[in-house]
Design a protein around this motif. Structure first.
Motif, short mmCIF file in Angstrom:
data_model
loop_
_atom_site.label_atom_id
_atom_site.label_comp_id
_atom_site.label_asym_id
_atom_site.label_seq_id
_atom_site.Cartn_x
_atom_site.Cartn_y
_atom_site.Cartn_z
N ARG A 141 -78.43 -116.03 2.72
CA ARG A 141 -77.66 -115.84 1.48
C ARG A 141 -76.21 -116.25 1.64
NH1 ARG A 141 -80.40 -109.96 0.54
NH2 ARG A 141 -82.26 -110.64 -0.63
N SER A 142 -75.59 -115.87 2.74
CA SER A 142 -74.18 -116.21 2.94
C SER A 142 -73.98 -117.70 3.14
CB SER A 142 -73.61 -115.43 4.13
OG SER A 142 -74.34 -115.69 5.30
N THR A 143 -74.87 -118.32 3.91
CA THR A 143 -74.79 -119.77 4.14
C THR A 143 -75.00 -120.54 2.85
OG1 THR A 143 -75.54 -119.55 6.43
CG2 THR A 143 -75.80 -121.70 5.39
N ALA A 144 -76.05 -120.17 2.13
CA ALA A 144 -76.36 -120.84 0.86
C ALA A 144 -75.23 -120.64 -0.14
CB ALA A 144 -77.67 -120.31 0.29
N GLY A 145 -74.63 -119.43 -0.13
CA GLY A 145 -73.54 -119.14 -1.06
C GLY A 145 -72.33 -120.03 -0.82
N THR A 146 -72.01 -120.29 0.44
CA THR A 146 -70.88 -121.16 0.77
C THR A 146 -71.13 -122.59 0.30
OG1 THR A 146 -70.33 -119.82 2.70
CG2 THR A 146 -69.48 -122.08 2.65
N LEU A 147 -72.32 -123.10 0.57
CA LEU A 147 -72.65 -124.46 0.17
C LEU A 147 -72.75 -124.59 -1.35
CD1 LEU A 147 -75.31 -125.19 2.93
CD2 LEU A 147 -73.04 -126.23 2.75
N LYS A 148 -73.31 -123.57 -1.99
CA LYS A 148 -73.44 -123.63 -3.44
C LYS A 148 -72.08 -123.56 -4.13
CE LYS A 148 -76.19 -121.94 -7.31
NZ LYS A 148 -75.08 -122.10 -8.28
N ALA A 149 -71.14 -122.82 -3.54
CA ALA A 149 -69.79 -122.76 -4.11
C ALA A 149 -69.17 -124.16 -4.15
CB ALA A 149 -68.92 -121.81 -3.30
N LEU A 150 -69.43 -124.95 -3.10
CA LEU A 150 -68.95 -126.33 -3.08
C LEU A 150 -69.63 -127.15 -4.17
CD1 LEU A 150 -68.65 -127.38 0.67
CD2 LEU A 150 -66.92 -127.69 -1.10
N ASP A 151 -70.95 -127.03 -4.26
CA ASP A 151 -71.69 -127.79 -5.26
C ASP A 151 -71.29 -127.38 -6.67
OD1 ASP A 151 -73.14 -129.69 -3.89
OD2 ASP A 151 -74.81 -128.35 -3.46
#
Length: 444
Positions: free
Chosen positions: A155-165
Protein backbone atom coordinates in the motif's frame (compact mmCIF):
# COMPACT_ATOMS: atom_id res chain seq x y z
CA UNK A 1 14.59 -7.62 1.14
CA UNK A 2 12.64 -9.05 -1.80
CA UNK A 3 14.40 -12.40 -1.40
CA UNK A 4 12.51 -12.83 1.89
CA UNK A 5 9.10 -12.37 0.29
CA UNK A 6 7.10 -15.50 -0.64
CA UNK A 7 7.22 -16.42 -4.35
CA UNK A 8 3.77 -17.46 -5.61
CA UNK A 9 2.00 -18.11 -8.93
CA UNK A 10 -0.32 -15.29 -9.96
CA UNK A 11 -3.44 -17.47 -9.79
CA UNK A 12 -2.94 -18.00 -6.05
CA UNK A 13 -2.89 -14.22 -5.49
CA UNK A 14 -6.08 -13.37 -7.37
CA UNK A 15 -9.67 -13.09 -6.29
CA UNK A 16 -10.85 -12.82 -9.90
CA UNK A 17 -9.54 -13.14 -13.44
CA UNK A 18 -12.08 -12.07 -16.09
CA UNK A 19 -11.28 -13.10 -19.66
CA UNK A 20 -13.52 -12.32 -22.64
CA UNK A 21 -11.38 -13.83 -25.37
CA UNK A 22 -13.36 -15.72 -27.97
CA UNK A 23 -16.27 -13.29 -27.86
CA UNK A 24 -16.95 -10.25 -30.04
CA UNK A 25 -19.57 -7.74 -28.88
CA UNK A 26 -21.84 -5.83 -31.21
CA UNK A 27 -20.47 -2.30 -31.18
CA UNK A 28 -22.46 0.93 -31.17
CA UNK A 29 -21.64 4.63 -31.67
CA UNK A 30 -22.56 5.51 -28.09
CA UNK A 31 -23.28 3.68 -24.85
CA UNK A 32 -21.00 1.93 -22.38
CA UNK A 33 -17.29 2.40 -23.22
CA UNK A 34 -15.53 -0.69 -24.53
CA UNK A 35 -11.99 -1.13 -23.22
CA UNK A 36 -10.00 -2.53 -26.14
CA UNK A 37 -6.31 -3.39 -26.38
CA UNK A 38 -5.57 -0.26 -28.42
CA UNK A 39 -6.68 2.14 -25.66
CA UNK A 40 -4.65 0.53 -22.85
CA UNK A 41 -1.30 2.30 -23.11
CA UNK A 42 1.42 3.57 -20.83
CA UNK A 43 -0.28 2.56 -17.60
CA UNK A 44 -3.56 4.31 -18.41
CA UNK A 45 -6.74 3.91 -20.42
CA UNK A 46 -7.04 6.40 -23.25
CA UNK A 47 -10.45 7.73 -24.26
CA UNK A 48 -12.42 4.74 -25.67
CA UNK A 49 -13.76 5.15 -29.19
CA UNK A 50 -16.00 2.07 -29.25
CA UNK A 51 -19.10 1.26 -27.22
CA UNK A 52 -21.78 -1.35 -26.57
CA UNK A 53 -25.47 -0.71 -25.98
CA UNK A 54 -26.44 -0.40 -22.27
CA UNK A 55 -29.21 -2.99 -22.69
CA UNK A 56 -26.60 -5.50 -23.91
CA UNK A 57 -24.23 -4.99 -20.98
CA UNK A 58 -25.53 -7.64 -18.59
CA UNK A 59 -25.74 -10.34 -21.26
CA UNK A 60 -22.29 -9.50 -22.64
CA UNK A 61 -20.54 -9.35 -19.27
CA UNK A 62 -21.74 -12.73 -18.02
CA UNK A 63 -18.22 -13.92 -17.23
CA UNK A 64 -17.79 -11.23 -14.60
CA UNK A 65 -18.30 -7.53 -13.97
CA UNK A 66 -15.15 -5.40 -13.55
CA UNK A 67 -15.10 -3.02 -10.60
CA UNK A 68 -13.19 0.15 -9.75
CA UNK A 69 -9.58 -0.62 -8.91
CA UNK A 70 -9.34 -3.74 -11.05
CA UNK A 71 -6.24 -4.02 -13.23
CA UNK A 72 -6.74 -4.58 -16.96
CA UNK A 73 -4.00 -6.14 -19.06
CA UNK A 74 -3.65 -6.69 -22.80
CA UNK A 75 -2.89 -10.28 -23.73
CA UNK A 76 -1.98 -9.74 -27.38
CA UNK A 77 -1.15 -7.00 -29.87
CA UNK A 78 0.32 -5.60 -27.71
CA UNK A 79 1.13 -7.93 -24.83
CA UNK A 80 1.47 -6.67 -21.28
CA UNK A 81 0.05 -3.14 -21.38
CA UNK A 82 -1.74 -2.47 -18.09
CA UNK A 83 -4.02 0.12 -16.53
CA UNK A 84 -6.40 0.46 -13.60
CA UNK A 85 -10.16 0.92 -13.88
CA UNK A 86 -11.92 3.91 -12.37
CA UNK A 87 -15.51 4.15 -11.18
CA UNK A 88 -17.01 4.45 -14.66
CA UNK A 89 -18.82 1.34 -15.87
CA UNK A 90 -16.96 -0.26 -18.79
CA UNK A 91 -17.12 -3.38 -20.93
CA UNK A 92 -14.13 -5.56 -21.82
CA UNK A 93 -13.20 -6.42 -25.39
CA UNK A 94 -11.18 -9.35 -26.64
CA UNK A 95 -7.45 -9.40 -25.80
CA UNK A 96 -8.09 -7.55 -22.53
CA UNK A 97 -8.38 -9.34 -19.19
CA UNK A 98 -9.17 -8.10 -15.70
CA UNK A 99 -7.12 -9.03 -12.65
CA UNK A 100 -8.31 -8.51 -9.07
CA UNK A 101 -5.99 -9.25 -6.16
CA UNK A 102 -7.16 -11.06 -3.04
CA UNK A 103 -8.36 -8.55 -0.50
CA UNK A 104 -5.77 -7.95 2.20
CA UNK A 105 -3.16 -10.01 0.35
CA UNK A 106 -2.45 -8.41 -3.06
CA UNK A 107 -3.18 -4.72 -3.48
CA UNK A 108 -4.52 -3.92 -6.94
CA UNK A 109 -2.56 -0.69 -7.34
CA UNK A 110 0.64 -2.48 -6.31
CA UNK A 111 -0.17 -5.18 -8.89
CA UNK A 112 -0.56 -2.44 -11.53
CA UNK A 113 3.00 -1.23 -10.94
CA UNK A 114 4.44 -4.69 -10.40
CA UNK A 115 3.25 -5.77 -13.86
CA UNK A 116 5.09 -2.82 -15.39
CA UNK A 117 8.49 -3.93 -14.10
CA UNK A 118 11.00 -5.44 -16.49
CA UNK A 119 11.03 -8.70 -14.53
CA UNK A 120 7.27 -9.24 -14.92
CA UNK A 121 7.25 -8.12 -18.56
CA UNK A 122 10.03 -10.62 -19.30
CA UNK A 123 8.00 -13.39 -17.66
CA UNK A 124 4.97 -12.56 -19.80
CA UNK A 125 7.07 -12.66 -22.98
CA UNK A 126 8.75 -15.90 -21.95
CA UNK A 127 5.35 -17.60 -21.57
CA UNK A 128 3.88 -16.07 -24.73
CA UNK A 129 3.57 -17.73 -28.12
CA UNK A 130 3.57 -16.38 -31.65
CA UNK A 131 6.08 -14.93 -34.08
CA UNK A 132 4.78 -11.69 -35.60
CA UNK A 133 2.38 -11.08 -32.70
CA UNK A 134 3.06 -12.31 -29.16
CA UNK A 135 0.11 -13.54 -27.11
CA UNK A 136 -0.28 -15.31 -23.78
CA UNK A 137 -2.82 -17.98 -22.92
CA UNK A 138 -4.78 -17.69 -19.68
CA UNK A 139 -3.32 -20.98 -18.47
CA UNK A 140 0.20 -19.60 -18.88
CA UNK A 141 -0.64 -16.24 -17.36
CA UNK A 142 -1.84 -17.96 -14.20
CA UNK A 143 1.61 -19.55 -13.81
CA UNK A 144 3.51 -16.24 -13.84
CA UNK A 145 5.19 -15.91 -10.45
CA UNK A 146 5.51 -12.86 -8.23
CA UNK A 147 7.03 -12.03 -4.89
CA UNK A 148 4.42 -10.80 -2.43
CA UNK A 149 5.56 -8.42 0.31
CA UNK A 150 3.43 -7.42 3.25
CA UNK A 151 0.19 -5.64 2.45
CA UNK A 152 1.41 -2.54 4.30
CA UNK A 153 4.52 -2.40 2.12
CA UNK A 154 2.36 -2.82 -0.97
CA UNK A 155 0.00 0.00 0.00
CA UNK A 156 2.73 2.49 0.88
CA UNK A 157 4.78 1.71 -2.23
CA UNK A 158 1.77 1.86 -4.53
CA UNK A 159 0.64 5.09 -2.83
CA UNK A 160 3.94 6.81 -3.58
CA UNK A 161 3.91 5.78 -7.24
CA UNK A 162 0.25 6.62 -7.67
CA UNK A 163 0.80 10.09 -6.21
CA UNK A 164 3.27 10.69 -9.04
CA UNK A 165 0.87 9.35 -11.65
CA UNK A 166 -1.95 11.48 -10.22
CA UNK A 167 0.18 14.58 -10.70
CA UNK A 168 0.95 13.55 -14.27
CA UNK A 169 -2.75 12.90 -14.90
CA UNK A 170 -3.68 16.33 -13.53
CA UNK A 171 -1.21 18.01 -15.88
CA UNK A 172 -2.56 15.97 -18.80
CA UNK A 173 -6.13 16.93 -17.92
CA UNK A 174 -5.12 20.59 -17.58
CA UNK A 175 -3.68 20.49 -21.09
CA UNK A 176 -6.85 18.87 -22.41
CA UNK A 177 -8.86 21.69 -20.84
CA UNK A 178 -6.60 24.35 -22.36
CA UNK A 179 -6.91 22.74 -25.80
CA UNK A 180 -10.69 22.57 -25.41
CA UNK A 181 -10.81 26.26 -24.52
CA UNK A 182 -8.70 27.16 -27.56
CA UNK A 183 -10.91 25.06 -29.83
CA UNK A 184 -14.11 26.53 -28.37
CA UNK A 185 -12.72 29.99 -29.08
CA UNK A 186 -11.86 28.98 -32.66
CA UNK A 187 -15.36 27.61 -33.20
CA UNK A 188 -16.95 30.76 -31.78
CA UNK A 189 -14.91 33.10 -33.98
CA UNK A 190 -14.48 31.16 -37.21
CA UNK A 191 -17.28 28.57 -37.43
CA UNK A 192 -20.28 30.07 -35.62
CA UNK A 193 -19.10 33.67 -36.28
CA UNK A 194 -20.41 34.77 -32.87
CA UNK A 195 -18.64 38.18 -32.84
CA UNK A 196 -20.12 39.05 -36.25
CA UNK A 197 -23.62 37.97 -35.22
CA UNK A 198 -23.36 40.02 -32.03
CA UNK A 199 -22.34 43.17 -33.91
CA UNK A 200 -25.07 42.57 -36.50
CA UNK A 201 -27.59 42.57 -33.66
CA UNK A 202 -26.10 45.71 -32.12
CA UNK A 203 -24.48 43.88 -29.20
CA UNK A 204 -20.89 43.96 -28.04
CA UNK A 205 -19.14 40.62 -28.72
CA UNK A 206 -18.65 38.69 -25.50
CA UNK A 207 -15.27 37.96 -24.00
CA UNK A 208 -13.15 40.40 -26.05
CA UNK A 209 -11.90 43.95 -25.79
CA UNK A 210 -13.02 46.77 -28.07
CA UNK A 211 -9.86 46.62 -30.21
CA UNK A 212 -10.39 42.94 -30.99
CA UNK A 213 -14.13 43.41 -31.55
CA UNK A 214 -13.37 46.17 -34.07
CA UNK A 215 -11.56 43.60 -36.26
CA UNK A 216 -14.83 41.80 -37.03
CA UNK A 217 -17.44 43.05 -39.54
CA UNK A 218 -21.07 43.63 -38.55
CA UNK A 219 -22.70 41.55 -41.28
CA UNK A 220 -22.50 38.68 -43.76
CA UNK A 221 -22.33 38.17 -47.52
CA UNK A 222 -23.05 35.26 -49.84
CA UNK A 223 -20.21 32.99 -50.98
CA UNK A 224 -19.71 29.53 -52.46
CA UNK A 225 -19.70 28.29 -48.85
CA UNK A 226 -22.92 30.11 -47.99
CA UNK A 227 -23.05 33.15 -45.73
CA UNK A 228 -19.61 34.27 -44.53
CA UNK A 229 -18.53 37.43 -42.65
CA UNK A 230 -18.43 40.47 -44.92
CA UNK A 231 -15.00 40.94 -46.47
CA UNK A 232 -13.71 37.45 -45.63
CA UNK A 233 -12.41 35.55 -48.64
CA UNK A 234 -13.03 31.91 -49.48
CA UNK A 235 -9.64 30.19 -49.72
CA UNK A 236 -8.25 26.68 -49.75
CA UNK A 237 -5.60 25.39 -47.37
CA UNK A 238 -3.31 25.00 -50.37
CA UNK A 239 -3.49 28.76 -50.98
CA UNK A 240 -2.32 29.68 -47.48
CA UNK A 241 0.05 26.82 -46.65
CA UNK A 242 2.38 24.27 -48.19
CA UNK A 243 1.81 20.58 -47.44
CA UNK A 244 4.92 18.38 -47.59
CA UNK A 245 4.54 14.59 -47.56
CA UNK A 246 6.94 12.61 -45.39
CA UNK A 247 9.55 9.98 -46.21
CA UNK A 248 8.83 6.40 -47.25
CA UNK A 249 11.02 3.88 -45.46
CA UNK A 250 11.70 0.18 -45.09
CA UNK A 251 12.32 -1.91 -42.00
CA UNK A 252 16.03 -1.94 -42.84
CA UNK A 253 16.11 1.82 -42.19
CA UNK A 254 14.99 1.36 -38.58
CA UNK A 255 17.26 0.91 -35.59
CA UNK A 256 16.97 0.18 -31.88
CA UNK A 257 18.51 3.54 -31.10
CA UNK A 258 19.69 6.54 -33.09
CA UNK A 259 19.75 10.32 -32.81
CA UNK A 260 17.33 10.58 -35.76
CA UNK A 261 13.76 9.32 -35.52
CA UNK A 262 10.65 9.09 -37.67
CA UNK A 263 7.45 10.85 -36.72
CA UNK A 264 4.80 8.23 -37.50
CA UNK A 265 1.10 7.54 -37.03
CA UNK A 266 1.95 6.54 -33.47
CA UNK A 267 2.94 10.16 -32.88
CA UNK A 268 -0.77 11.11 -32.98
CA UNK A 269 -3.34 10.73 -30.26
CA UNK A 270 -6.36 8.84 -31.63
CA UNK A 271 -8.50 11.99 -31.37
CA UNK A 272 -5.80 14.42 -32.38
CA UNK A 273 -2.80 15.85 -30.56
CA UNK A 274 0.84 14.83 -30.29
CA UNK A 275 2.23 11.79 -28.47
CA UNK A 276 5.73 11.76 -27.03
CA UNK A 277 6.23 8.01 -27.38
CA UNK A 278 5.45 7.37 -31.04
CA UNK A 279 8.89 7.60 -32.63
CA UNK A 280 10.96 5.08 -34.58
CA UNK A 281 14.77 5.51 -34.56
CA UNK A 282 15.79 5.92 -38.20
CA UNK A 283 19.06 5.54 -40.13
CA UNK A 284 17.91 6.14 -43.73
CA UNK A 285 18.10 9.13 -46.03
CA UNK A 286 15.64 12.04 -46.11
CA UNK A 287 15.14 15.45 -47.66
CA UNK A 288 15.61 18.59 -45.60
CA UNK A 289 11.99 19.51 -46.35
CA UNK A 290 10.89 16.35 -44.52
CA UNK A 291 12.56 17.37 -41.25
CA UNK A 292 10.03 18.18 -38.53
CA UNK A 293 10.77 20.92 -36.01
CA UNK A 294 9.16 21.61 -32.63
CA UNK A 295 6.09 23.73 -33.29
CA UNK A 296 5.44 22.29 -36.76
CA UNK A 297 1.88 21.34 -37.65
CA UNK A 298 1.45 17.78 -38.94
CA UNK A 299 -1.52 15.79 -40.27
CA UNK A 300 -2.11 12.02 -40.42
CA UNK A 301 -2.46 10.74 -44.00
CA UNK A 302 -3.25 7.07 -43.39
CA UNK A 303 -4.84 4.80 -40.83
CA UNK A 304 -4.55 1.10 -40.19
CA UNK A 305 -8.24 0.53 -39.44
CA UNK A 306 -11.42 1.04 -41.39
CA UNK A 307 -12.64 3.35 -38.65
CA UNK A 308 -10.20 5.96 -40.02
CA UNK A 309 -9.88 7.55 -36.59
CA UNK A 310 -6.56 9.17 -37.49
CA UNK A 311 -7.20 10.31 -41.04
CA UNK A 312 -6.89 14.09 -41.14
CA UNK A 313 -6.11 14.39 -37.43
CA UNK A 314 -3.68 17.25 -36.69
CA UNK A 315 -0.95 17.62 -34.09
CA UNK A 316 1.60 20.25 -33.17
CA UNK A 317 5.04 18.69 -32.77
CA UNK A 318 6.63 18.88 -29.33
CA UNK A 319 10.39 18.90 -28.94
CA UNK A 320 11.98 15.61 -27.87
CA UNK A 321 15.38 15.84 -26.21
CA UNK A 322 16.16 12.20 -26.97
CA UNK A 323 16.49 12.84 -30.72
CA UNK A 324 18.62 15.38 -32.58
CA UNK A 325 16.51 15.20 -35.75
CA UNK A 326 12.88 14.27 -36.42
CA UNK A 327 11.76 13.22 -39.90
CA UNK A 328 8.16 12.83 -41.07
CA UNK A 329 7.25 9.35 -42.32
CA UNK A 330 5.13 8.83 -45.45
CA UNK A 331 2.03 8.56 -43.26
CA UNK A 332 2.50 12.17 -42.16
CA UNK A 333 2.04 15.50 -43.90
CA UNK A 334 3.86 18.63 -42.70
CA UNK A 335 1.74 21.79 -43.04
CA UNK A 336 3.76 24.99 -43.29
CA UNK A 337 1.63 28.16 -43.31
CA UNK A 338 2.43 31.22 -45.40
CA UNK A 339 2.89 33.63 -42.51
CA UNK A 340 1.59 36.51 -44.61
CA UNK A 341 -1.77 34.75 -44.99
CA UNK A 342 -2.23 32.35 -42.08
CA UNK A 343 -0.83 30.94 -38.85
CA UNK A 344 -0.09 27.52 -37.37
CA UNK A 345 -2.53 27.90 -34.47
CA UNK A 346 -5.29 29.02 -36.83
CA UNK A 347 -4.75 26.03 -39.13
CA UNK A 348 -4.57 23.67 -36.15
CA UNK A 349 -7.97 24.92 -35.02
CA UNK A 350 -9.31 24.66 -38.57
CA UNK A 351 -8.15 21.06 -38.92
CA UNK A 352 -9.96 20.08 -35.72
CA UNK A 353 -13.36 21.23 -37.01
CA UNK A 354 -16.05 18.77 -38.05
CA UNK A 355 -16.05 20.24 -41.56
CA UNK A 356 -12.36 19.52 -42.12
CA UNK A 357 -12.63 16.02 -40.67
CA UNK A 358 -15.60 15.25 -42.93
CA UNK A 359 -13.68 16.62 -45.92
CA UNK A 360 -10.61 14.47 -45.31
CA UNK A 361 -12.70 11.35 -44.72
CA UNK A 362 -14.44 11.98 -48.06
CA UNK A 363 -11.04 12.13 -49.76
CA UNK A 364 -9.77 8.73 -48.59
CA UNK A 365 -9.46 5.49 -50.51
CA UNK A 366 -8.55 1.92 -49.64
CA UNK A 367 -10.03 -1.04 -47.79
CA UNK A 368 -7.94 -2.42 -44.95
CA UNK A 369 -5.58 0.57 -44.96
CA UNK A 370 -7.10 3.93 -45.81
CA UNK A 371 -5.10 6.66 -47.52
CA UNK A 372 -5.84 10.37 -47.68
CA UNK A 373 -5.53 11.78 -51.19
CA UNK A 374 -2.45 13.91 -51.84
CA UNK A 375 -4.60 17.05 -52.12
CA UNK A 376 -6.99 15.96 -49.36
CA UNK A 377 -5.66 18.64 -47.02
CA UNK A 378 -4.83 21.38 -49.51
CA UNK A 379 -8.22 21.27 -51.23
CA UNK A 380 -10.25 22.11 -48.12
CA UNK A 381 -12.02 25.46 -48.57
CA UNK A 382 -12.85 27.81 -45.71
CA UNK A 383 -13.78 31.41 -44.97
CA UNK A 384 -10.44 33.18 -44.52
CA UNK A 385 -10.52 36.16 -42.15
CA UNK A 386 -8.15 39.12 -42.44
CA UNK A 387 -4.66 38.50 -41.09
CA UNK A 388 -5.30 40.82 -38.13
CA UNK A 389 -8.13 38.56 -36.93
CA UNK A 390 -5.99 35.46 -37.39
CA UNK A 391 -3.18 37.06 -35.39
CA UNK A 392 -5.55 38.06 -32.59
CA UNK A 393 -6.64 34.44 -32.26
CA UNK A 394 -3.07 33.14 -32.58
CA UNK A 395 -1.88 35.34 -29.72
CA UNK A 396 -4.48 33.82 -27.39
CA UNK A 397 -3.92 30.26 -28.64
CA UNK A 398 -0.12 30.57 -28.40
CA UNK A 399 -0.39 31.67 -24.76
CA UNK A 400 -2.39 28.53 -23.99
CA UNK A 401 0.00 26.41 -26.06
CA UNK A 402 2.92 27.81 -24.05
CA UNK A 403 1.22 26.75 -20.81
CA UNK A 404 0.67 23.31 -22.32
CA UNK A 405 4.36 23.05 -23.21
CA UNK A 406 5.35 23.93 -19.64
CA UNK A 407 3.04 21.18 -18.39
CA UNK A 408 4.47 18.72 -20.91
CA UNK A 409 8.00 19.47 -19.70
CA UNK A 410 6.88 18.84 -16.12
CA UNK A 411 5.15 15.60 -17.17
CA UNK A 412 8.40 14.41 -18.73
CA UNK A 413 10.29 15.08 -15.52
CA UNK A 414 7.70 13.32 -13.38
CA UNK A 415 7.47 10.37 -15.78
CA UNK A 416 11.23 9.92 -15.74
CA UNK A 417 11.21 10.01 -11.96
CA UNK A 418 8.33 7.52 -11.78
CA UNK A 419 10.09 5.14 -14.18
CA UNK A 420 13.28 5.41 -12.12
CA UNK A 421 11.60 4.89 -8.78
CA UNK A 422 9.24 2.08 -9.83
CA UNK A 423 11.67 -0.90 -10.03
CA UNK A 424 13.64 0.29 -6.99
CA UNK A 425 10.54 0.72 -4.83
CA UNK A 426 8.85 -2.49 -5.99
CA UNK A 427 11.97 -4.54 -5.23
CA UNK A 428 12.47 -2.92 -1.82
CA UNK A 429 15.91 -1.58 -2.80
CA UNK A 430 14.72 1.98 -2.19
CA UNK A 431 13.15 2.99 1.11
CA UNK A 432 10.12 5.27 1.13
CA UNK A 433 11.87 8.15 2.94
CA UNK A 434 14.52 8.20 0.22
CA UNK A 435 11.84 8.17 -2.49
CA UNK A 436 9.94 10.97 -0.79
CA UNK A 437 13.14 13.02 -0.67
CA UNK A 438 13.54 12.63 -4.42
CA UNK A 439 9.92 13.68 -4.91
CA UNK A 440 10.42 16.80 -2.82
CA UNK A 441 13.52 17.69 -4.82
CA UNK A 442 11.58 17.53 -8.08
CA UNK A 443 8.65 19.48 -6.63
CA UNK A 444 11.02 22.21 -5.54
Amino acid sequence: MSSEWPLLPLEECLEALIDYRGKTPEKTDTGIPLVTAKVVKGGRIETPTEFIAPEEYESWMRRGIPVAGDVVMTTEAPLGEVAQLGVERVALAQRVITLRGKAGFLNNTYLLYLLQTEEMQDQLKARATGTTVLGIKQSELRKVVLRVPSIDFQRSTAGTLKALDDRITLLRETNATLEAIAQALFKSWFVDFDPVRAKQEGRAPEGMDEATAALFPDGFEESELGLVPRGWKVSSVGEVAKVVKGKSYSSTDLAKSHDTALVTLKSFERRGGFRLDGFKPYTGNYKQSQVVFPGDLIVAYTDVTQAAELIGKPAVVVGVEKYKTLVASLDVGIVRPNVALSDRQFLYGLFRTEAFQAHTFAHTSGTTVLHLAKDGVGSFAFARPPVAVIRAFADLAEAMASRCQTNIDQMRTLTTLRDTLLPRLISGKLRLPEAEAELEEVAA
